[in-house]
Design a protein around this motif. Structure first.
Motif, PDB file in Angstrom:
ATOM      1  N   ILE A 179       0.862  -1.179   0.000  1.00 25.07           N
ATOM      2  CA  ILE A 179       0.000   0.000   0.000  1.00 25.07           C
ATOM      3  C   ILE A 179       0.896   1.225   0.000  1.00 25.07           C
ATOM      4  CG2 ILE A 179      -0.169   0.060   2.530  1.00 25.07           C
ATOM      5  CD1 ILE A 179      -3.023   1.098   2.217  1.00 25.07           C
ATOM      6  N   GLY A 180       0.495   2.247  -0.718  1.00 21.21           N
ATOM      7  CA  GLY A 180       1.326   3.439  -0.829  1.00 21.21           C
ATOM      8  C   GLY A 180       1.453   4.177   0.492  1.00 21.21           C
ATOM      9  N   GLN A 181       2.663   4.665   0.754  1.00 20.70           N
ATOM     10  CA  GLN A 181       2.868   5.453   1.964  1.00 20.70           C
ATOM     11  C   GLN A 181       2.282   6.847   1.785  1.00 20.70           C
ATOM     12  OE1 GLN A 181       6.865   6.533   2.884  1.00 20.70           O
ATOM     13  NE2 GLN A 181       7.270   7.435   0.894  1.00 20.70           N
ATOM     14  N   GLY A 182       2.151   7.562   2.906  1.00 21.99           N
ATOM     15  CA  GLY A 182       1.582   8.901   2.866  1.00 21.99           C
ATOM     16  C   GLY A 182       0.104   8.870   3.223  1.00 21.99           C
ATOM     17  N   GLN A 183      -0.575   9.946   2.961  1.00 18.97           N
ATOM     18  CA  GLN A 183      -1.985  10.072   3.320  1.00 18.97           C
ATOM     19  C   GLN A 183      -2.786  10.546   2.120  1.00 18.97           C
ATOM     20  OE1 GLN A 183      -2.770  12.666   6.653  1.00 18.97           O
ATOM     21  NE2 GLN A 183      -4.785  11.770   7.015  1.00 18.97           N
ATOM     22  N   GLY A 184      -3.685   9.684   1.645  1.00 19.05           N
ATOM     23  CA  GLY A 184      -4.564  10.055   0.559  1.00 19.05           C
ATOM     24  C   GLY A 184      -5.772  10.810   1.074  1.00 19.05           C
ATOM     25  N   PRO A 185      -6.524  11.486   0.212  1.00 20.79           N
ATOM     26  CA  PRO A 185      -7.703  12.238   0.641  1.00 20.79           C
ATOM     27  C   PRO A 185      -8.708  11.339   1.370  1.00 20.79           C
ATOM     28  CG  PRO A 185      -7.133  12.750  -1.640  1.00 20.79           C
ATOM     29  CD  PRO A 185      -6.282  11.582  -1.234  1.00 20.79           C
ATOM     30  N   GLY A 186      -9.048  11.715   2.589  1.00 20.07           N
ATOM     31  CA  GLY A 186     -10.013  10.961   3.373  1.00 20.07           C
ATOM     32  C   GLY A 186      -9.492   9.657   3.922  1.00 20.07           C
ATOM     33  N   LEU A 187      -8.178   9.393   3.826  1.00 20.74           N
ATOM     34  CA  LEU A 187      -7.598   8.139   4.286  1.00 20.74           C
ATOM     35  C   LEU A 187      -6.649   8.375   5.452  1.00 20.74           C
ATOM     36  CD1 LEU A 187      -6.779   6.535   0.810  1.00 20.74           C
ATOM     37  CD2 LEU A 187      -8.793   6.125   2.249  1.00 20.74           C
ATOM     38  N   SER A 188      -6.328   7.294   6.163  1.00 22.89           N
ATOM     39  CA  SER A 188      -5.404   7.393   7.286  1.00 22.89           C
ATOM     40  C   SER A 188      -3.973   7.537   6.786  1.00 22.89           C
ATOM     41  CB  SER A 188      -5.518   6.141   8.172  1.00 22.89           C
ATOM     42  OG  SER A 188      -6.820   5.983   8.677  1.00 22.89           O
ATOM     43  N   MET A 189      -3.129   8.093   7.639  1.00 25.08           N
ATOM     44  CA  MET A 189      -1.717   8.265   7.318  1.00 25.08           C
ATOM     45  C   MET A 189      -1.010   6.918   7.359  1.00 25.08           C
ATOM     46  SD  MET A 189       0.726  10.326   6.540  1.00 25.08           S
ATOM     47  CE  MET A 189       2.515  10.357   6.537  1.00 25.08           C
ATOM     48  N   ILE A 190      -0.215   6.612   6.326  1.00 26.67           N
ATOM     49  CA  ILE A 190       0.579   5.392   6.279  1.00 26.67           C
ATOM     50  C   ILE A 190       2.048   5.783   6.270  1.00 26.67           C
ATOM     51  CG2 ILE A 190       1.136   3.304   4.982  1.00 26.67           C
ATOM     52  CD1 ILE A 190      -1.664   3.294   6.133  1.00 26.67           C
ATOM     53  N   VAL A 191       2.787   5.284   7.263  1.00 25.34           N
ATOM     54  CA  VAL A 191       4.208   5.592   7.391  1.00 25.34           C
ATOM     55  C   VAL A 191       5.014   4.505   6.691  1.00 25.34           C
ATOM     56  CG1 VAL A 191       6.087   5.995   9.032  1.00 25.34           C
ATOM     57  CG2 VAL A 191       3.762   6.731   9.581  1.00 25.34           C
ATOM     58  N   GLN A 192       6.135   4.887   6.072  1.00 31.08           N
ATOM     59  CA  GLN A 192       7.004   3.914   5.412  1.00 31.08           C
ATOM     60  C   GLN A 192       7.375   2.792   6.381  1.00 31.08           C
ATOM     61  OE1 GLN A 192       8.145   4.217   2.219  1.00 31.08           O
ATOM     62  NE2 GLN A 192       9.558   2.487   2.158  1.00 31.08           N
ATOM     63  N   GLY A 193       7.129   1.554   5.991  1.00 28.25           N
ATOM     64  CA  GLY A 193       7.456   0.402   6.830  1.00 28.25           C
ATOM     65  C   GLY A 193       6.360   0.025   7.813  1.00 28.25           C
ATOM     66  N   GLN A 194       5.273   0.768   7.844  1.00 25.97           N
ATOM     67  CA  GLN A 194       4.192   0.465   8.789  1.00 25.97           C
ATOM     68  C   GLN A 194       3.432  -0.775   8.350  1.00 25.97           C
ATOM     69  OE1 GLN A 194       1.390   3.675   9.257  1.00 25.97           O
ATOM     70  NE2 GLN A 194      -0.154   2.400  10.231  1.00 25.97           N
ATOM     71  N   ALA A 195       3.260  -1.721   9.274  1.00 24.17           N
ATOM     72  CA  ALA A 195       2.477  -2.930   9.012  1.00 24.17           C
ATOM     73  C   ALA A 195       1.157  -2.820   9.767  1.00 24.17           C
ATOM     74  CB  ALA A 195       3.237  -4.173   9.462  1.00 24.17           C
ATOM     75  N   ALA A 196       0.059  -3.069   9.089  1.00 30.76           N
ATOM     76  CA  ALA A 196      -1.252  -2.914   9.714  1.00 30.76           C
ATOM     77  C   ALA A 196      -2.226  -3.904   9.092  1.00 30.76           C
ATOM     78  CB  ALA A 196      -1.764  -1.480   9.543  1.00 30.76           C
ATOM     79  N   GLY A 197      -3.402  -3.967   9.676  1.00 31.73           N
ATOM     80  CA  GLY A 197      -4.459  -4.801   9.116  1.00 31.73           C
ATOM     81  C   GLY A 197      -4.438  -6.219   9.674  1.00 31.73           C
ATOM     82  N   ALA A 198      -5.498  -6.950   9.393  1.00 30.93           N
ATOM     83  CA  ALA A 198      -5.648  -8.336   9.830  1.00 30.93           C
ATOM     84  C   ALA A 198      -6.455  -9.090   8.790  1.00 30.93           C
ATOM     85  CB  ALA A 198      -6.348  -8.397  11.193  1.00 30.93           C
ATOM     86  N   GLN A 199      -6.306 -10.406   8.770  1.00 30.47           N
ATOM     87  CA  GLN A 199      -7.024 -11.219   7.803  1.00 30.47           C
ATOM     88  C   GLN A 199      -8.431 -11.546   8.279  1.00 30.47           C
ATOM     89  OE1 GLN A 199      -4.229 -14.512   7.279  1.00 30.47           O
ATOM     90  NE2 GLN A 199      -3.607 -13.657   5.323  1.00 30.47           N
ATOM     91  N   THR A 200      -8.668 -11.485   9.590  1.00 30.27           N
ATOM     92  CA  THR A 200      -9.997 -11.747  10.143  1.00 30.27           C
ATOM     93  C   THR A 200     -10.324 -10.697  11.189  1.00 30.27           C
ATOM     94  OG1 THR A 200      -9.137 -13.216  11.887  1.00 30.27           O
ATOM     95  CG2 THR A 200      -9.752 -14.245   9.784  1.00 30.27           C
ATOM     96  N   VAL A 201     -11.600 -10.558  11.502  1.00 33.81           N
ATOM     97  CA  VAL A 201     -12.032  -9.627  12.536  1.00 33.81           C
ATOM     98  C   VAL A 201     -13.245 -10.219  13.246  1.00 33.81           C
ATOM     99  CG1 VAL A 201     -13.554  -8.342  10.958  1.00 33.81           C
ATOM    100  CG2 VAL A 201     -12.683  -7.227  13.016  1.00 33.81           C
ATOM    101  N   THR A 202     -13.311 -10.002  14.544  1.00 35.55           N
ATOM    102  CA  THR A 202     -14.462 -10.421  15.348  1.00 35.55           C
ATOM    103  C   THR A 202     -15.160  -9.167  15.852  1.00 35.55           C
ATOM    104  OG1 THR A 202     -13.335 -12.448  16.040  1.00 35.55           O
ATOM    105  CG2 THR A 202     -15.235 -11.754  17.335  1.00 35.55           C
ATOM    106  N   LEU A 203     -16.398  -8.954  15.419  1.00 35.81           N
ATOM    107  CA  LEU A 203     -17.139  -7.758  15.804  1.00 35.81           C
ATOM    108  C   LEU A 203     -17.564  -7.839  17.261  1.00 35.81           C
ATOM    109  CD1 LEU A 203     -19.448  -7.228  12.686  1.00 35.81           C
ATOM    110  CD2 LEU A 203     -17.333  -6.023  13.242  1.00 35.81           C
TER     111      LEU A 203
END
Length: 208
Positions: free
Chosen positions: A96-120
């Motif tokens: 995913i591209g680093q930086g912050q797109g319009p209306g999106l969260s800031m992504i820092v170079q090397g930042q790992a985020a997200g998950a393959q599953t989620v429990t509400l």
């Protein structure tokens, strides 16, 4: 490796250039005339990386012998920066591209985020209601006594009072039990496992 003629050989950069000159020359992966930039990422359909490339699997790598790549990515992806540094870990991840797109969260170079599953949780679910049905197990026969006693009959519409006579039957309280299995839900996009490789040899990219 062959240094780019545009590589600046001024000041401290001269020492780095001398170190780069000691690196191996073009590898078989570059024999077709294509010379990658050091740090470049490519996807391969085979299960290994060609010479001059390394798996982008987050492994710790010795700085010694990889000074050029270390000078570009440093400890962005891990390592102590003294004797080791880590390569990007693309295992099970998408780029995913680093930086912050319009209306999106800031992504820092090397930042790992997200998950393959989620429990509400309950607070994450939309507000909603559940219908409930309840049956009052009372007899419709006429009442036989003014006081509740063993064997007396409770009317479906009336309840015995403390004195001869009857009082109206009150409302019925119904509580709902917990529902759902509390299981994580897959949220990963359809994907295909391929081999991510990072170029450890090639042209040293110039900063614009």
């Amino acid at each position: 490796m062959t240094l780019s003629p545009l590589f600046p050989l001024r000041g401290a950069a001269l020492g780095l250039a001398l170190g780069l000159a000691a690196l191996p020359a073009a590898t078989p992966a570059q024999a077709d005339g294509y010379m990658p930039y050091i740090g470049e990422l490519w996807i391969y359909a085979n299960s290994f990386c060609p010479p001059g490339w390394a798996p982008a699997s987050g492994q710790l790598t010795a700085i010694s012998g990889n000074e050029a790549l270390f000078s570009l990515i440093g400890t962005t992806y891990g390592g102590d920066g003294i004797s080791t540094f880590a390569l990007p870990n693309m295992n099970g991840r998408s780029a995913i591209g680093q930086g912050q797109g319009p209306g999106l969260s800031m992504i820092v170079q090397g930042q790992a985020a997200g998950a393959q599953t989620v429990t509400l949780t309950q607070t994450q679910m939309p507000a909603h209601t559940h219908a409930a049905m309840a049956t009052l197990g009372a007899s419709e026969n006429a009442a036989t006594t003014a006081e509740p006693e063993p064997g007396s009959v409770l009317s479906a519409a009336q309840l015995y009072g403390p004195a001869p006579g009857t009082v109206a039957l009150g409302g019925l309280n119904v509580s709902l039990g917990a529902a759902g299995g509390n299981q994580p839900v897959p949220i990963a996009d359809p994907s295909l496992g391929l081999m991510w490789c990072i170029a450890t040899e090639g042209i040293y990219p110039q900063h614009p």
